[in-house]
Design an enzyme around this catalytic site. Structure first.
Site, PDB file in Angstrom:
ATOM      1  N   SER A  76      34.823 -46.415  20.956  1.00  0.00           N
ATOM      2  CA  SER A  76      35.040 -45.996  22.338  1.00  0.00           C
ATOM      3  C   SER A  76      36.181 -44.973  22.421  1.00  0.00           C
ATOM      4  CB  SER A  76      35.292 -47.232  23.208  1.00  0.00           C
ATOM      5  OG  SER A  76      35.194 -46.929  24.576  1.00  0.00           O
ATOM      6  N   ASP A 100      24.331 -50.230  25.339  1.00  0.00           N
ATOM      7  CA  ASP A 100      25.714 -50.006  25.759  1.00  0.00           C
ATOM      8  C   ASP A 100      25.756 -49.754  27.267  1.00  0.00           C
ATOM      9  OD1 ASP A 100      28.361 -49.233  26.138  1.00  0.00           O
ATOM     10  OD2 ASP A 100      28.422 -47.947  24.368  1.00  0.00           O
ATOM     11  N   HIS A 160      28.421 -52.441  23.503  1.00  0.00           N
ATOM     12  CA  HIS A 160      29.461 -51.437  23.267  1.00  0.00           C
ATOM     13  C   HIS A 160      30.275 -51.690  22.003  1.00  0.00           C
ATOM     14  CE1 HIS A 160      32.022 -48.179  24.564  1.00  0.00           C
ATOM     15  NE2 HIS A 160      33.099 -48.929  24.567  1.00  0.00           N
TER      16      HIS A 160
END
Length: 291
Positions: free
Chosen positions: A110, A241, A269
């Site tokens: 991320s 995600d 995610h």
């Protein structure tokens, strides 16, 4: 009354975290193993616990470093600007503090993926390879919660910690609800209650985007500059995600045609947790190719 969260986080499989001074910032981290160095970088509002399933398998063959980034986890959260470049410089200072001078492979999830890419641009002599995991930087779309957090005053309200908001946060990370455990929810709430945590989160979120989505300027600059370097890169994504949609992987493939890519089915995610065994096998295979 809820029980107090464990100070070491919800993941006893991790080696005990320690603290060290990084240019005056009290920094929490885990260090394990020996061999070629690998640095694990977590996402926004998160901590090194997101690598709880990863440290052990990688440390069997590599020197593994997993810090709580400045402003996050249980690392200090000073009142400073929070930018991608600043976070990347913090990673360099962290490596100096642990005495790691060899070129490293950065594994970023991320926000951590964008920080890893920025590090590679700023410090190419210290970068060996990249593993980008559901990484920011490949598209404008991002979850509504993060877009709303960029709105002045509204973001401050939304970042007020509570058991309900912590559960929402943890639930957004996973496709399989079995991973939304009470321990993870308590830990997320504990992180959110750290002094300065909301301020750091909002400054990073507002640096990276607006209510419309992620800023195109830094994305284009970062991706364009990095693509020309053809650094050994593995890019992976979770098909389900909810934070950064898997459609971003197509843009990543277009920008980095030299990169290896992989899409994990029925995964959210954080595939390093939700598909731990397959994730580690893929990453270790990639690392061995760089040896």
């Amino acid at each position: 009354m809820q029980p107090a969260p464990p100070l070491a986080g919800p993941t006893p499989a991790l080696p005990p975290p320690a603290f060290l001074d990084v240019s005056g910032v009290r920094t929490r981290h885990v260090q394990a193993g020996s061999g070629p160095p690998v640095v694990l970088l977590h996402g926004i509002g998160r901590s090194l616990e997101d690598w709880s399933e990863t440290v052990g398998p990688l440390a069997a063959r590599h020197a593994v470093y997993a810090p709580d980034l400045i402003g996050f986890g249980l690392t200090d959260k000073p009142d400073v600007p929070y930018t991608l470049a600043g976070l990347a410089r913090f990673v360099r200072h962290y490596l100096d503090a642990v005495g790691e001078t060899r070129p490293v492979t950065l594994v970023g999830n991320s926000l951590g993926g964008a920080v890893a890419a920025q590090f590679a641009l700023l410090f190419p002599e210290r970068t060996r390879a990249l593993v980008l995991v559901n990484s920011a930087g490949f598209g404008q779309s991002v979850t509504l919660a993060l877009r709303l957090a960029t709105v002045p005053r509204l973001g401050e309200v939304l970042l007020r910690p509570s058991p309900r908001s912590a559960r929402r946060t943890v639930a957004s990370l996973f496709h399989d609800p079995r991973h939304v455990t009470p321990e993870r929810v308590r830990w997320a709430e504990h992180l959110g209650r750290q002094p300065g945590a909301a301020r750091a989160f909002l400054r990073v979120a507002r640096h990276l985007g607006t209510w419309r989505g992620i800023h195109p300027q830094w994305r284009r600059t970062l991706a364009g500059d990095l693509a020309g370097r053809k650094l050994p890169t593995l890019i992976v994504w979770g098909e389900r995600d909810l934070i950064l949609p898997a459609a971003h992987l197509e843009e990543a493939r277009r920008l980095y045609p030299h990169a290896r890519t992989h899409l994990f089915p029925e995964t959210g995610h954080v595939p390093q947790i939700e598909r731990a065994a397959d994730f580690h096998r893929l990453v270790l295979e990639f690392l061995e190719e760089q040896a």
